[in-house]
Design a protein around this motif. Sequence first.
Motif, mmCIF file in Angstrom:
data_model
loop_
_atom_site.group_PDB
_atom_site.id
_atom_site.type_symbol
_atom_site.label_atom_id
_atom_site.label_comp_id
_atom_site.label_asym_id
_atom_site.label_seq_id
_atom_site.Cartn_x
_atom_site.Cartn_y
_atom_site.Cartn_z
ATOM 1 N N ASP A 68 0.800 -1.216 0.000
ATOM 2 C CA ASP A 68 0.000 0.000 0.000
ATOM 3 C C ASP A 68 0.839 1.275 0.000
ATOM 4 O O ASP A 68 0.294 2.363 -0.119
ATOM 5 N N LYS A 70 2.674 2.007 -2.360
ATOM 6 C CA LYS A 70 2.790 2.272 -3.800
ATOM 7 C C LYS A 70 4.158 1.922 -4.354
ATOM 8 O O LYS A 70 4.574 2.471 -5.372
ATOM 9 N N SER A 92 -2.186 1.273 -4.846
ATOM 10 C CA SER A 92 -1.388 0.324 -4.081
ATOM 11 C C SER A 92 -0.955 -0.778 -5.040
ATOM 12 O O SER A 92 -1.504 -0.923 -6.117
#
Length: 121
Positions: A68, A70, A92
């Motif tokens: 999450d 990224k 994400s």
Amino acid sequence: MLVSAIVVLMGTQISGYVRYGLFPTNPIFVIASLSSSISLERILTRHSDRVNSVAFSPDGKTLASGGDDKTIKLWNVTTGREIQTLPGDYNSVNFVAFSPSGQILTSCGSYDGTIKIWRIR
């Protein structure tokens, strides 16, 4: 290497059990019932948010993780050191997977509908 895979699979199982309310919801129960020949080898902690997916390269030397925060992180399995961080550019990163040759890594995000293909050198 096998121990790492077992720990990852256990973590995935525990997460799935907790998420869907299935047995067992207490990870201490799972850890206490492990064979004494299994021990925690390493904890990798460089993601800044939840990790959603991990994948071992076919040769077992590299671990890819996506989450999450990224990002996609590549890890040296032997040393536990981070090799590289790839920008996920997603909301994400939900899934990562190596090709059978280990030279290609694929990743996909949650809401943007894209799949990225990375050449690993």
